[in-house]
Design a protein around this motif. Structure first.
Motif, PDB file in Angstrom:
ATOM      1  N   VAL A  40      -2.295   4.507  -1.714  1.00  0.00           N
ATOM      2  CA  VAL A  40      -3.643   4.022  -2.020  1.00  0.00           C
ATOM      3  C   VAL A  40      -3.535   2.669  -2.718  1.00  0.00           C
ATOM      4  N   VAL A  41      -4.311   1.686  -2.233  1.00  0.00           N
ATOM      5  CA  VAL A  41      -4.339   0.366  -2.871  1.00  0.00           C
ATOM      6  C   VAL A  41      -5.785  -0.078  -3.045  1.00  0.00           C
ATOM      7  N   SER A  42      -5.987  -0.970  -4.011  1.00  0.00           N
ATOM      8  CA  SER A  42      -7.303  -1.563  -4.243  1.00  0.00           C
ATOM      9  C   SER A  42      -7.104  -2.959  -4.819  1.00  0.00           C
TER      10      SER A  42
ATOM     11  N   ASP B  24       2.214   8.640   5.406  1.00  0.00           N
ATOM     12  CA  ASP B  24       1.518   9.179   6.574  1.00  0.00           C
ATOM     13  C   ASP B  24       0.213   8.430   6.829  1.00  0.00           C
ATOM     14  N   ALA B  25      -0.365   7.860   5.762  1.00  0.00           N
ATOM     15  CA  ALA B  25      -1.606   7.092   5.886  1.00  0.00           C
ATOM     16  C   ALA B  25      -1.725   6.172   4.680  1.00  0.00           C
ATOM     17  N   LEU B  26      -2.534   5.120   4.854  1.00  0.00           N
ATOM     18  CA  LEU B  26      -2.822   4.163   3.784  1.00  0.00           C
ATOM     19  C   LEU B  26      -4.324   4.159   3.551  1.00  0.00           C
ATOM     20  N   ILE B  27      -4.717   4.217   2.284  1.00  0.00           N
ATOM     21  CA  ILE B  27      -6.121   4.105   1.901  1.00  0.00           C
ATOM     22  C   ILE B  27      -6.307   2.774   1.179  1.00  0.00           C
TER      23      ILE B  27
ATOM     24  N   ARG C   6     -10.393  16.777   2.733  1.00  0.00           N
ATOM     25  CA  ARG C   6     -11.560  15.949   3.042  1.00  0.00           C
ATOM     26  C   ARG C   6     -11.624  14.777   2.060  1.00  0.00           C
ATOM     27  N   PHE C   7     -11.618  13.561   2.615  1.00  0.00           N
ATOM     28  CA  PHE C   7     -11.651  12.337   1.826  1.00  0.00           C
ATOM     29  C   PHE C   7     -13.035  11.697   1.968  1.00  0.00           C
ATOM     30  N   GLY C   8     -13.729  11.530   0.844  1.00  0.00           N
ATOM     31  CA  GLY C   8     -15.039  10.900   0.851  1.00  0.00           C
ATOM     32  C   GLY C   8     -14.958   9.468   0.347  1.00  0.00           C
ATOM     33  N   PHE C   9     -15.614   8.545   1.058  1.00  0.00           N
ATOM     34  CA  PHE C   9     -15.496   7.111   0.768  1.00  0.00           C
ATOM     35  C   PHE C   9     -16.860   6.512   0.411  1.00  0.00           C
ATOM     36  N   ILE C  10     -16.895   5.729  -0.683  1.00  0.00           N
ATOM     37  CA  ILE C  10     -18.073   4.962  -1.067  1.00  0.00           C
ATOM     38  C   ILE C  10     -17.607   3.553  -1.433  1.00  0.00           C
TER      39      ILE C  10
ATOM     40  N   CYS D 226     -12.792   8.692  -2.866  1.00  0.00           N
ATOM     41  CA  CYS D 226     -12.216   7.355  -2.708  1.00  0.00           C
ATOM     42  C   CYS D 226     -13.326   6.314  -2.856  1.00  0.00           C
ATOM     43  N   THR D 227     -13.307   5.576  -3.953  1.00  0.00           N
ATOM     44  CA  THR D 227     -14.367   4.610  -4.244  1.00  0.00           C
ATOM     45  C   THR D 227     -13.762   3.306  -4.735  1.00  0.00           C
TER      46      THR D 227
END
Length: 262
Positions: A5-7, A24-27, A142-146, A187-188
Motif C-alpha cells: 500500500v502506498v500513498s 500479489d497486488a498494489l494499492i 472486501r476492500f472499500g475505497f474512498i 482504503c482512503t
C-alpha cells in the motif's frame, strides 16, 4: 496474500516502479501528482512551468508570508502564461502517463486531493482498477475505497480555474462512505478523524479527517484502515476496537510501501 500500500507518491515514479515487487497486488491511495515540490523547486508542475527560483519564492511565502501575499504572487506567476489551463493539463497528462506506466503489479487505486480523477479512467485497464466509493474483492477480503479530501467548513468549492484539487463537501464524502458495506479493509486518502492521526508535526496544523470513517470503523469493524494525506503525523497508527488504523507513509520521501499480509 501480500498486498503493498502506498500513498502520496507526488511524482516519485522511480520508486513506484518497485512498489509492487513481491506483492500479489498494489494499492495506491492517491496524490500521484507532484504539483508544487517544496524540496526540489525545479521539480513538479510549477517547477516545470516557472522554474526553481519562482517556486522557491512561492514556497517561502507559503512558510513565512501572509495568505494575501502568497495569493498575489501566485496570480502574478499564472498571468505570465498565455494558456494556463492548457499548460497545466498538458503537464498533468505527462505526469500521469509516466506514473501509471510505472505500475507493474495488479493495482487498485483511488485518487487523492492532489489528483484529477476525471482523467483516471483514461489510464484504467491492463491491470489497473480505479475505485472511488466502490468495493473490490480479492484474497477473500472486501476492500472499500474512498478518494479525495474534505473541503474546510464553510468553504465553497471552486468550479472554475485551471486547476481544482479533488476536494469534496462533507455531505458528499459521507454519502460515499455510507455506500460501503461489509468492509474488511478500508482504503482512503484521508485518515479517520482522530487527533493523533490528523496532526502534522512539521506543518504544525491538523488536516481534516473524516468522522464518517470513524463511524464506519465502529460499525463494520474492518481488519485495517489504511490512508495517507498527512505527511508527518503525530502518530502513524491507532487502534479503534479490532481495527488497525495505519498511515502508510509519505511515499515520495520514504519510497517504501506498507505491507498487509493475511
Amino acid at each position: 496474500m501480500r498486498v503493498h500500500v502506498v500513498s502520496d507518491v507526488h511524482g516519485n515514479a522511480d520508486a513506484l516502479k518497485r512498489a509492487g515487487d513481491g506483492a500479489d497486488a498494489l494499492i495506491v491511495l492517491g496524490d500521484l501528482l507532484d504539483f508544487v515540490d517544496y524540496r526540489e523547486h525545479d521539480k513538479g508542475i510549477m517547477g516545470a512551468l516557472f522554474g526553481a527560483e519562482k517556486v522557491g519564492e512561492f514556497a517561502r511565502l507559503r512558510r513565512e508570508g501572509t495568505r494575501d501575499e502568497t495569493v498575489a504572487f501566485s496570480r502574478s506567476l499564472w498571468a505570465t502564461l498565455a494558456d494556463p489551463a492548457g499548460a497545466v493539463g498538458e503537464a498533468i497528462l505527462h505526469q500521469y502517463s509516466v506514473l501509471f506506466g510505472a505500475l507493474t503489479a495488479p493495482t487498485f487505486a483511488t485518487p487523492g486531493n492532489v489528483d484529477d480523477p476525471s482523467l483516471w479512467p483514461e489510464f484504467a485497464g491492463d491491470g489497473i482498477t480505479v475505485l472511488d466509493g466502490e468495493v473490490a474483492e480479492f484474497g477473500g477480503l472486501r476492500f472499500g475505497f474512498i478518494g479525495g479530501a474534505l473541503l474546510p467548513p464553510n468553504v465553497v468549492p471552486r468550479r472554475n480555474g485551471f486547476w481544482r484539487p479533488y476536494l469534496r463537501t462533507r455531505e458528499e464524502y459521507d454519502v460515499a462512505v455510507g455506500g460501503l458495506e461489509d468492509i474488511d479493509v478500508l482504503c482512503t486518502h484521508i485518515p479517520p478523524a482522530l487527533p493523533e492521526l490528523t496532526y502534522d508535526v512539521i506543518a504544525r496544523r491538523s488536516e481534516i479527517g473524516s468522522a464518517a470513517l470513524v463511524d464506519l470503523i465502529h460499525e463494520q469493524r474492518p481488519r485495517w484502515s489504511v490512508f495517507g494525506h498527512v505527511h508527518q503525523p503525530l502518530a502513524t497508527r491507532a487502534r479503534l476496537g479490532r481495527t488497525e488504523c495505519r498511515n502508510v507513509g509519505h511515499f515520495k520521501e520514504t519510497a517504501q510501501p506498507y505491507v498487509l499480509r493475511w
